[in-house]
Design a protein around this motif. Structure first.
Motif, PDB file in Angstrom:
ATOM      1  N   PRO A  42       8.486  13.632   3.019  1.00 48.77           N
ATOM      2  CA  PRO A  42       7.218  13.008   3.424  1.00 48.77           C
ATOM      3  C   PRO A  42       6.042  13.426   2.558  1.00 48.77           C
ATOM      4  O   PRO A  42       5.054  12.688   2.443  1.00 48.77           O
ATOM      5  CB  PRO A  42       7.039  13.473   4.872  1.00 48.77           C
ATOM      6  N   GLU A  43       6.130  14.592   1.925  1.00 43.99           N
ATOM      7  CA  GLU A  43       5.024  15.043   1.083  1.00 43.99           C
ATOM      8  C   GLU A  43       4.832  14.119  -0.120  1.00 43.99           C
ATOM      9  O   GLU A  43       3.711  13.926  -0.596  1.00 43.99           O
ATOM     10  CB  GLU A  43       5.271  16.475   0.613  1.00 43.99           C
ATOM     11  N   LEU A  44       5.921  13.537  -0.619  1.00 43.36           N
ATOM     12  CA  LEU A  44       5.811  12.628  -1.752  1.00 43.36           C
ATOM     13  C   LEU A  44       4.996  11.390  -1.381  1.00 43.36           C
ATOM     14  O   LEU A  44       4.303  10.820  -2.225  1.00 43.36           O
ATOM     15  CB  LEU A  44       7.196  12.211  -2.239  1.00 43.36           C
ATOM     16  N   ARG A  45       5.088  10.979  -0.120  1.00 41.43           N
ATOM     17  CA  ARG A  45       4.273   9.858   0.351  1.00 41.43           C
ATOM     18  C   ARG A  45       2.879  10.325   0.733  1.00 41.43           C
ATOM     19  O   ARG A  45       1.882   9.713   0.372  1.00 41.43           O
ATOM     20  CB  ARG A  45       4.943   9.186   1.550  1.00 41.43           C
ATOM     21  N   GLY A  46       2.820  11.433   1.459  1.00 41.60           N
ATOM     22  CA  GLY A  46       1.542  11.901   1.993  1.00 41.60           C
ATOM     23  C   GLY A  46       0.532  12.241   0.914  1.00 41.60           C
ATOM     24  O   GLY A  46      -0.674  12.042   1.101  1.00 41.60           O
ATOM     25  N   ARG A  47       0.987  12.752  -0.220  1.00 43.94           N
ATOM     26  CA  ARG A  47       0.075  13.143  -1.292  1.00 43.94           C
ATOM     27  C   ARG A  47      -0.101  12.063  -2.349  1.00 43.94           C
ATOM     28  O   ARG A  47      -0.753  12.290  -3.371  1.00 43.94           O
ATOM     29  CB  ARG A  47       0.561  14.444  -1.938  1.00 43.94           C
ATOM     30  N   GLY A  48       0.471  10.899  -2.102  1.00 45.93           N
ATOM     31  CA  GLY A  48       0.220   9.769  -2.988  1.00 45.93           C
ATOM     32  C   GLY A  48       1.075   9.706  -4.228  1.00 45.93           C
ATOM     33  O   GLY A  48       0.741   8.985  -5.167  1.00 45.93           O
ATOM     34  N   PHE A  49       2.186  10.438  -4.252  1.00 43.70           N
ATOM     35  CA  PHE A  49       3.050  10.379  -5.433  1.00 43.70           C
ATOM     36  C   PHE A  49       3.685   9.001  -5.564  1.00 43.70           C
ATOM     37  O   PHE A  49       3.586   8.352  -6.614  1.00 43.70           O
ATOM     38  CB  PHE A  49       4.123  11.464  -5.341  1.00 43.70           C
ATOM     39  N   PHE A  50       4.343   8.517  -4.506  1.00 43.57           N
ATOM     40  CA  PHE A  50       4.966   7.203  -4.566  1.00 43.57           C
ATOM     41  C   PHE A  50       3.922   6.099  -4.703  1.00 43.57           C
ATOM     42  O   PHE A  50       4.185   5.057  -5.317  1.00 43.57           O
ATOM     43  CB  PHE A  50       5.825   6.956  -3.328  1.00 43.57           C
ATOM     44  N   ALA A  51       2.733   6.310  -4.134  1.00 39.97           N
ATOM     45  CA  ALA A  51       1.699   5.277  -4.205  1.00 39.97           C
ATOM     46  C   ALA A  51       1.264   5.001  -5.635  1.00 39.97           C
ATOM     47  O   ALA A  51       0.787   3.901  -5.946  1.00 39.97           O
ATOM     48  CB  ALA A  51       0.495   5.708  -3.366  1.00 39.97           C
ATOM     49  N   ARG A  52       1.415   5.966  -6.521  1.00 40.71           N
ATOM     50  CA  ARG A  52       1.016   5.784  -7.919  1.00 40.71           C
ATOM     51  C   ARG A  52       1.983   4.892  -8.696  1.00 40.71           C
ATOM     52  O   ARG A  52       1.624   4.394  -9.763  1.00 40.71           O
ATOM     53  CB  ARG A  52       0.889   7.147  -8.610  1.00 40.71           C
ATOM     54  N   PHE A  53       3.183   4.710  -8.183  1.00 39.37           N
ATOM     55  CA  PHE A  53       4.190   3.929  -8.897  1.00 39.37           C
ATOM     56  C   PHE A  53       4.066   2.451  -8.544  1.00 39.37           C
ATOM     57  O   PHE A  53       4.078   2.080  -7.377  1.00 39.37           O
ATOM     58  CB  PHE A  53       5.592   4.431  -8.557  1.00 39.37           C
ATOM     59  N   MET A  54       3.990   1.620  -9.579  1.00 34.17           N
ATOM     60  CA  MET A  54       3.980   0.178  -9.397  1.00 34.17           C
ATOM     61  C   MET A  54       5.440  -0.298  -9.372  1.00 34.17           C
ATOM     62  O   MET A  54       6.165  -0.154 -10.367  1.00 34.17           O
ATOM     63  CB  MET A  54       3.217  -0.510 -10.516  1.00 34.17           C
ATOM     64  N   PRO A  55       5.895  -0.829  -8.230  1.00 32.84           N
ATOM     65  CA  PRO A  55       7.338  -1.077  -8.049  1.00 32.84           C
ATOM     66  C   PRO A  55       7.783  -2.458  -8.503  1.00 32.84           C
ATOM     67  O   PRO A  55       6.997  -3.413  -8.561  1.00 32.84           O
ATOM     68  CB  PRO A  55       7.505  -0.934  -6.534  1.00 32.84           C
ATOM     69  N   SER A  56       9.057  -2.529  -8.814  1.00 29.59           N
ATOM     70  CA  SER A  56       9.713  -3.808  -9.080  1.00 29.59           C
ATOM     71  C   SER A  56      11.130  -3.718  -8.540  1.00 29.59           C
ATOM     72  O   SER A  56      11.855  -2.771  -8.860  1.00 29.59           O
ATOM     73  CB  SER A  56       9.744  -4.099 -10.587  1.00 29.59           C
ATOM     74  N   ASP A 112      -2.255   3.465   1.838  1.00 31.12           N
ATOM     75  CA  ASP A 112      -2.281   4.613   0.928  1.00 31.12           C
ATOM     76  C   ASP A 112      -1.991   4.216  -0.514  1.00 31.12           C
ATOM     77  O   ASP A 112      -2.208   5.016  -1.431  1.00 31.12           O
ATOM     78  CB  ASP A 112      -1.276   5.675   1.372  1.00 31.12           C
ATOM     79  N   ALA A 113      -1.496   3.010  -0.746  1.00 36.33           N
ATOM     80  CA  ALA A 113      -1.147   2.582  -2.103  1.00 36.33           C
ATOM     81  C   ALA A 113      -2.150   1.601  -2.688  1.00 36.33           C
ATOM     82  O   ALA A 113      -2.154   1.371  -3.902  1.00 36.33           O
ATOM     83  CB  ALA A 113       0.245   1.948  -2.109  1.00 36.33           C
ATOM     84  N   SER A 114      -3.000   1.033  -1.869  1.00 34.71           N
ATOM     85  CA  SER A 114      -3.874  -0.042  -2.334  1.00 34.71           C
ATOM     86  C   SER A 114      -4.803   0.413  -3.460  1.00 34.71           C
ATOM     87  O   SER A 114      -5.010  -0.306  -4.444  1.00 34.71           O
ATOM     88  CB  SER A 114      -4.698  -0.593  -1.164  1.00 34.71           C
ATOM     89  N   SER A 115      -5.388   1.590  -3.329  1.00 35.78           N
ATOM     90  CA  SER A 115      -6.324   2.056  -4.363  1.00 35.78           C
ATOM     91  C   SER A 115      -5.607   2.254  -5.691  1.00 35.78           C
ATOM     92  O   SER A 115      -6.168   2.001  -6.765  1.00 35.78           O
ATOM     93  CB  SER A 115      -7.001   3.352  -3.923  1.00 35.78           C
ATOM     94  N   LYS A 116      -4.353   2.710  -5.645  1.00 37.07           N
ATOM     95  CA  LYS A 116      -3.588   2.917  -6.878  1.00 37.07           C
ATOM     96  C   LYS A 116      -3.207   1.581  -7.507  1.00 37.07           C
ATOM     97  O   LYS A 116      -3.173   1.452  -8.738  1.00 37.07           O
ATOM     98  CB  LYS A 116      -2.326   3.735  -6.587  1.00 37.07           C
ATOM     99  N   ILE A 117      -2.926   0.572  -6.675  1.00 32.24           N
ATOM    100  CA  ILE A 117      -2.620  -0.754  -7.214  1.00 32.24           C
ATOM    101  C   ILE A 117      -3.849  -1.339  -7.889  1.00 32.24           C
ATOM    102  O   ILE A 117      -3.757  -1.931  -8.975  1.00 32.24           O
ATOM    103  CB  ILE A 117      -2.110  -1.681  -6.098  1.00 32.24           C
TER     104      ILE A 117
END
Length: 597
Positions: free
Chosen positions: A309-323, A397-402
């Protein structure tokens, strides 16, 4: 606090006593059912139901949904031609090649180009990934798209090898000289100005050979490499990065995210360690920059999203643009195919030219007025859709990174196309189209598709939670109360599991050995459910998509449609209804069952 009225206290005590008695009666009734059950009858019942259910193939929990394709036409011609022909030649989704291509462009431009709109400024580093199953062609595509960047890196390292050798020799001489002067200075036989000059020269970091790309490295080593090179690109077709980040090889097994989070934003990294004989060690990296491009299996993303959960909570996954494109496995043709064409040569030449050109100091690209208006309008619409109950709420949590990544992409496209110092409105609109692509795929990662019916989505979410519980506990047989006890923080009542159980039963993944769906939550009713064995061995995305070649890490629901119920067939003597079988078997006597026992 006032004392309770005696009558109210007595009333509460009486209610508590009645609740305890009711609970005891329910437990006694359930135990009586267990004691009176005939094992032979129950075994035959279970076998009959199992044979009926397992004889048919289960249906996917959700309808197949096509996510948007990568908008290839937004790329510069020399990039678009290469990714299109490469995808066709290797028989891989063009999305894979496009994600790799923008990652390569980000790796080249980062540290040389910044983009600004008003007081909002961003570097051009990007984190992106393409999730595809093993054997889908990730490695050949990576070689075709990233290969020219690695080749340019090798040439640059060879061209600067002599300069590096001289600089490294001078650094080693400086280390020896300062040690000699230290001994003389201790005896008072050294010129103070010469000693100071030697000490300053020896304090310089040791020169390192040119480096741009890395692959398998720990967060600690990555910090050291960034200190030496300032900007790096981590490009990999394996999941080693996530293993390292999640602390899989660390003594305390804790996630180590700081270097990735800060290098994405171009922030300063300061790392202090205890050090060895030389005392404490301090590493400072000013304006560190890192781009990350991964092509990995969807099960890896699912694993770490659920267990870290820390990877999500601290925005690590949010920084990745997925495909998460549709895999072409099962549709590929095998015949003689030619090698790379002129598009590949043109692509490699332009990559080298762009990398050679961007060798000076960093410069800033701005948005013209129309482009800024277009970008702000898109951001405002996204912000409105992030409100509770709105379509993009799961991306809070991902919108700002997108948004940031889309702005960065606009500068990357401008630099790769015209090398102008201003982003025009056409390029901004092109970047926004890619941003919309990332939004749709990010929603799919969260298990939601825009426009999905909320009730359908809720049933799927509950069903996935039940399947995950079975996988976690290695159970193919369970009672709804078993699941509820583990998930009671999410589901207040056991009846809250009914939508998921109903969907699982309708699709053939779960059936009831004792009781039925309407008995869930009823006092005195004994309910026992069973799942297919493959639930324990197949990932959730395989179960939700029934083994299809979709690469989503979560589930999907058809936009605006409700999954149709399975066709109801009329039971026959050869194909009895399981519910009726339960009634008939329990009505049989032991004498009737004698020949079968």
């Amino acid at each position: 606090m006032t004392d309770l009225d005696p009558r109210e206290a007595n009333f509460r005590d009486a209610l508590a006593m009645r609740a305890k008695l009711a609970e005891a009666r329910i437990a006694q009734r359930e135990q009586t059912l267990v004691d009176n059950a005939d094992p032979a009858t129950e075994a035959i019942l279970a076998d009959l139901v199992d044979q009926r259910v397992t004889a048919s193939q289960p249906e996917p929990l959700v309808e197949h949904v096509e996510l948007p394709d990568w908008p290839v036409d937004v790329l510069p011609d020399w990039v678009a031609d290469h990714v299109t022909t490469t995808a066709a030649r290797l028989q891989v989704p063009v999305d894979l090649c496009c994600q790799l291509a923008v990652g390569v462009l980000a790796s080249i431009t980062q540290g040389h180009v910044r983009v600004a709109v008003d007081d909002w400024a961003e570097p051009t580093a990007l984190f992106c990934y393409c999730a595809m199953h093993s054997g889908a062609g990730k490695s050949p595509a990576e070689k075709a798209i990233v290969g020219p960047l690695r080749e340019w890196e090798r040439r640059r390292r060879a061209d600067t090898a002599d300069d590096h050798a001289i600089a490294d020799a001078e650094w080693r001489v400086a280390q020896k000289r300062v040690k000699e002067l230290e001994s003389q200075h201790a005896k008072g036989a050294c010129d103070l100005s010469e000693f100071r000059e030697a000490a300053i020269r020896a304090a310089d970091p040791r020169p390192a050979p040119f480096r741009l790309t890395v692959d398998d490295t720990t967060p600690e080593r990555l910090t050291q490499l960034l200190a030496a090179h300032k900007r790096l690109a981590l490009i990999s077709t394996e999941a080693g990065l996530l293993d390292m980040v999640a602390g899989a090889y660390a003594a305390n097994s804790q996630a180590n995210l700081d270097v990735y989070l800060k290098a994405w934003a171009g922030e300063t990294i300061i790392r202090d360690r205890k050090g060895g004989d030389g005392g404490p060690e301090t590493t400072v990296v000013e304006d560190a920059l890192l781009s990350v491009v991964l092509t990995i299996q969807p099960s890896v993303i699912e694993k770490y999203q659920q267990t870290q959960p820390e990877l999500r909570g601290r925005g690590f996954f949010a920084r990745f643009m997925p495909s998460m494109p549709t895999s072409l496995v099962g549709t590929r043709r095998f015949a003689k195919r030619g090698g790379p064409g002129p598009e590949a040569e043109r692509y490699a030449a332009r990559i080298a030219d762009l990398a050679d050109t961007l060798s000076g100091p960093e410069f800033t690209i701005t948005l013209d007025d129309e482009a800024a208006e277009e970008f702000y309008g898109w951001c405002e619409q996204m912000e409105a859709d992030l409100a509770p109950g709105r379509p993009l709420e799961p991306l809070h949590d991902a919108s700002s990174k997108i948004r940031s990544s889309t702005l960065r992409l606009a500068a990357i496209l401008t630099t790769a196309s015209t090398q102008a110092l201003t982003v025009d409105v056409a390029t901004m609109r092109a970047a926004i189209r890619v941003g919309d692509y990332w939004v749709a795929h990010a929603m799919a990662v969260e298990g939601v598709v825009l426009g999905a019916d909320s009730e359908d989505q809720h049933a799927v979410d509950v069903a996935v939670d039940i399947l995950n519980w079975c996988r976690k506990h290695s159970r193919t047989e369970f009672t709804p109360r078993d699941v509820h006890l583990s998930l009671r923080r999410r589901y207040y009542h056991v009846e809250d599991l009914v939508p998921g159980l109903e969907l699982l039963e309708a699709k053939g993944w779960v059936w009831f050995v004792l009781g039925e769906l309407t008995d869930v939550g009823q006092r005195g009713a004994r309910v026992l459910a069973r799942t297919r064995p493959e639930v324990l061995t197949r990932s959730v995305q395989n179960l939700t998509d029934s083994g299809s070649t979709r690469t989503s890490t979560r589930t999907r629901v058809e936009q605006g449609k409700t999954p149709p119920p399975p066709p109801k067939s009329t039971p026959t003597d050869e194909d009895p209804d399981p519910a009726r079988v339960r009634v008939l078997v329990r009505e049989l006597t032991e004498a009737d069952l004698g020949p079968l026992l």
